[in-house]
Design an enzyme around this catalytic site. Structure first.
Site, mmCIF file in Angstrom:
data_model
loop_
_atom_site.group_PDB
_atom_site.id
_atom_site.type_symbol
_atom_site.label_atom_id
_atom_site.label_comp_id
_atom_site.label_asym_id
_atom_site.label_seq_id
_atom_site.Cartn_x
_atom_site.Cartn_y
_atom_site.Cartn_z
ATOM 1 N N THR A 129 -1.348 3.362 -4.774
ATOM 2 C CA THR A 129 0.075 3.575 -5.024
ATOM 3 C C THR A 129 0.307 4.101 -6.435
ATOM 4 O OG1 THR A 129 2.245 2.564 -4.697
ATOM 5 C CG2 THR A 129 0.582 1.227 -5.824
ATOM 6 N N GLY A 180 3.495 -0.029 -1.891
ATOM 7 C CA GLY A 180 3.131 -0.457 -3.229
ATOM 8 C C GLY A 180 4.313 -0.365 -4.181
ATOM 9 N N ILE A 211 0.842 -1.190 0.000
ATOM 10 C CA ILE A 211 0.000 0.000 0.000
ATOM 11 C C ILE A 211 0.881 1.245 0.000
ATOM 12 C CG2 ILE A 211 -0.209 -0.104 2.532
ATOM 13 C CD1 ILE A 211 -2.962 1.250 2.235
ATOM 14 N N SER A 212 0.550 2.211 -0.848
ATOM 15 C CA SER A 212 1.220 3.501 -0.894
ATOM 16 C C SER A 212 2.721 3.322 -1.114
ATOM 17 C CB SER A 212 0.898 4.276 0.384
ATOM 18 O OG SER A 212 1.230 5.642 0.276
ATOM 19 N N TRP A 213 3.570 3.782 -0.197
ATOM 20 C CA TRP A 213 5.016 3.573 -0.317
ATOM 21 C C TRP A 213 5.320 2.090 -0.495
ATOM 22 C CZ3 TRP A 213 8.812 0.799 2.092
ATOM 23 C CH2 TRP A 213 10.128 1.228 1.961
#
Length: 275
Positions: free
Chosen positions: A120, A98, A94-96
């Site tokens: 992401t 990802g 998830i996010s970073w």
């Protein structure tokens, strides 16, 4: 705590000792986020194993001695998988995280079956989000000052979770699960992704990929998921209506359904194994 690849890391495991018809999930968390922040998702995936770790200087993992990058942390993750005799996993971030999940799949294709990317982007080529949210995202005070987090929670995370009750009073289940990263841990995590992008490699990655995005994400706008979809040949994009950056929590049931349907469907695993 585990000593992995020369680093000491706090590791969490769910259901690895139980028989399952499904490969386990290797999960990479968002920047500065500790294991507890994603524990509800791991607990919901009770029919398969789930493994994740706090990045150096985050949660319960000690500060990193020297900086790291996507290459070294992807390798470190393989050493952790070796520790538990996990040859092939479904990789999720998830996010970073990802970005880390993409890099792991590119660097270690033989250990990756399928890939799930949540809220992401492709790295430095991302379309930035709301400036008000980004400036607050970069401020580690959101982890150490409950009043600051409560005041700016909606701006930071948007969507349904940002509108939940309790934000005005500084009471929010997500806030309560967060613990602050160390200044060095937070800085090194930021530095690890500077200049990084997956874009040149993604058209050559043959992994079956699910891209989950929220349409009210103030940090990673939906257009980034569409860009990933255009780059990854074997990918599908699912958009969570009203989902902010943390729709994985606010839309947990919907997210779990989408994740399980994708992981359990009879896709072209022969492509994944060969890529």
């Amino acid at each position: 705590m585990e000593s992995v690849g020369g680093r000491k890391l706090r590791v969490a495991r769910w259901n690895l000792d139980k028989p399952s018809d499904h490969p386990p999930i290797l999960f990479f968390n968002g920047i500065g986020a500790n294991i507890e922040a994603v524990a509800p998702l791991a607990e919901a995936m009770s029919d398969r194993g789930f493994i994740m770790f706090d990045m150096p200087g985050v949660g319960g993992s000690p500060d990193p001695v020297i900086p790291y990058n996507t290459i070294t942390m992807a390798w470190t993750a393989t050493q952790l998988l070796d520790r538990y005799n996990l040859d092939v996993v479904d990789v999720m971030g998830i996010s970073w995280g990802g970005g880390m999940a993409q890099h792991f799949a590119i660097q270690h294709p033989g250990r990756t079956r399928r890939l799930i990317l949540v809220a992401t982007s492709a790295g430095m080529l991302m379309v930035p989000g709301n400036p008000a949210a980004l400036t607050k995202m970069a401020n580690p005070r959101r982890y150490v000052d409950a009043d600051y987090m409560a005041k700016h929670f909606k701006t930071l995370y948007g969507g349904a979770l940002g509108n939940e009750l309790g934000v005005d009073e500084g009471k929010n289940e997500h806030i309560d699960r967060l613990s602050p990263p160390s200044p060095r841990g937070y800085m090194y995590q930021l530095l690890a992704m500077i200049g990084w992008t997956s874009a040149p490699a993604l058209p050559f990655m043959r992994k079956e990929t699910l891209i989950l995005m929220g349409d009210d994400d103030q940090i990673v706008p939906l257009i980034n998921g569409k860009f990933l979809k255009s780059l990854i040949p074997n990918s599908e994009l699912v958009v969570m209506a009203g989902g902010g950056h943390l729709f994985l929590l606010s839309h947990k049931e919907e997210s779990v359904i989408e994740i399980k349907n994708f992981l359990d469907a009879p896709h072209g695993d022969d492509l994944s194994a060969a890529a």
